[in-house]
Design an enzyme around this catalytic site. Structure first.
Site, PDB file in Angstrom:
ATOM      1  N   LYS A 246     -85.384  18.429  39.371  1.00 30.53           N
ATOM      2  CA  LYS A 246     -85.178  18.651  40.805  1.00 30.53           C
ATOM      3  C   LYS A 246     -85.898  17.550  41.574  1.00 30.53           C
ATOM      4  O   LYS A 246     -87.075  17.271  41.326  1.00 30.53           O
ATOM      5  CB  LYS A 246     -85.781  20.007  41.155  1.00 30.53           C
ATOM      6  CG  LYS A 246     -85.070  20.791  42.217  1.00 30.53           C
ATOM      7  CD  LYS A 246     -85.708  22.167  42.279  1.00 30.53           C
ATOM      8  CE  LYS A 246     -85.130  22.995  43.374  1.00 30.53           C
ATOM      9  NZ  LYS A 246     -85.944  24.208  43.586  1.00 30.53           N
TER      10      LYS A 246
HETATM   11  C1  E4P Z   1     -84.648  26.824  45.306  1.00 31.28           C
HETATM   12  O1  E4P Z   1     -84.299  25.913  44.632  1.00 31.28           O
HETATM   13  C2  E4P Z   1     -85.574  26.710  46.444  1.00 31.28           C
HETATM   14  O2  E4P Z   1     -86.732  26.090  46.040  1.00 31.28           O
HETATM   15  C3  E4P Z   1     -85.833  28.063  47.020  1.00 31.28           C
HETATM   16  O3  E4P Z   1     -84.620  28.796  47.053  1.00 31.28           O
HETATM   17  C4  E4P Z   1     -86.535  28.035  48.350  1.00 31.28           C
HETATM   18  O4  E4P Z   1     -86.562  29.327  48.881  1.00 31.28           O
HETATM   19  P1  E4P Z   1     -87.514  29.749  50.106  1.00 31.28           P
HETATM   20  O5  E4P Z   1     -86.988  29.126  51.345  1.00 31.28           O
HETATM   21  O6  E4P Z   1     -87.403  31.252  50.142  1.00 31.28           O
HETATM   22  O7  E4P Z   1     -88.895  29.271  49.739  1.00 31.28           O
END
Ligand code: E4P
Length: 218
Positions: A83
């Site tokens: 990522k």
């Molecule tokens: C996923 O890849 C993201 O890191 C995650 O969904 C972020 O979610 P949040 O906005 O609830 O922290």
């Protein structure tokens, strides 16, 4: 629609993997911090539980260091998806890793233009953050719909739209309606999706009537 679980808690992942609904896992630095574990250990353990893509995020911000971290993460297991944040260095890293056959999830996407860049960089996934856009008064699902529609115009784009920052089950319904390929959700949201009071009420009535028959099936 594929379901990813957005957590680095191994016990939760093990529990939910047993439901047969989990196609992959996403983590981020905040989730790793919350787990209290070393990233390399926890990602390897998750990859051994879930065969689908497990997103592990780089922490560096410049290209050379991101590439080094990305290669290290990708080397952990064959189902790691690296990522990277949607920055110029992140997209350059995405292109380099994708050219080497590594799956990359481009995260922190908040606009259609950003998603177009991620597709051009060869991302396997782009992660628009639905909940965080809703939080600032913009419609996160509208962004998912727009990206899905734009990608449909370009069959050479192979990037899947991964609806992220999901806060409740209606986000899943809405993301599915507009054609998101994947949604990543906290464990609680997946559990909530099963629930309906009429299911509980109907089952209680069936079981009460069944008990009156005195029968058993096996
Ligand atoms: C996923 O890849 C993201 O890191 C995650 O969904 C972020 O979610 P949040 O906005 O609830 O922290």
């Amino acid at each position: 629609m594929k379901f990813f679980i957005d957590t680095a808690e191994v016990s939760e992942i093990r529990d939910l993997a047993a439901t047969g609904m989990v196609d992959g896992v996403t983590t981020n630095p905040s989730l790793i911090a919350r787990s209290g574990r070393r990233i390399l250990d926890v990602i390897a353990e998750i990859c051994d539980i879930v065969p689908g893509p497990v997103s592990a995020e780089v922490a560096a911000t410049d290209f050379d260091a991101m590439l080094t971290e990305g290669r290290k993460l990708a080397g952990l297991r064959s189902n790691v998806a690296v990522k990277v944040p949607l920055t110029p260095a992140g997209l350059r890293t995405c292109k380099a890793l994708s050219d080497d056959g590594v799956k990359v999830n481009v995260t922190l996407c908040f606009s259609t233009n950003q998603a177009i860049l991620a597709a051009k960089a060869g991302a396997a996934f782009v992660s628009p953050f639905v909940g965080r856009l809703d939080d600032i008064g913009q419609d996160g699902i509208d962004l998912i719909a727009d990206i899905v529609n734009v990608y449909r115009e370009y069959p050479l784009f192979r990037t899947e739209v991964l609806a992220a920052s999901i806060r409740h089950p209606m986000h899943i319904t809405e993301a599915a309606r507009v054609g998101a390929h994947v949604a990543t959700m906290p464990p609680a949201v997946l559990r909530q999706m099963y629930q309906h009071p009429l299911t509980d009420k109907g089952l209680a009535a069936f079981l009460a009537d069944w008990a009156k028959t005195g029968q058993s099936i096996v």
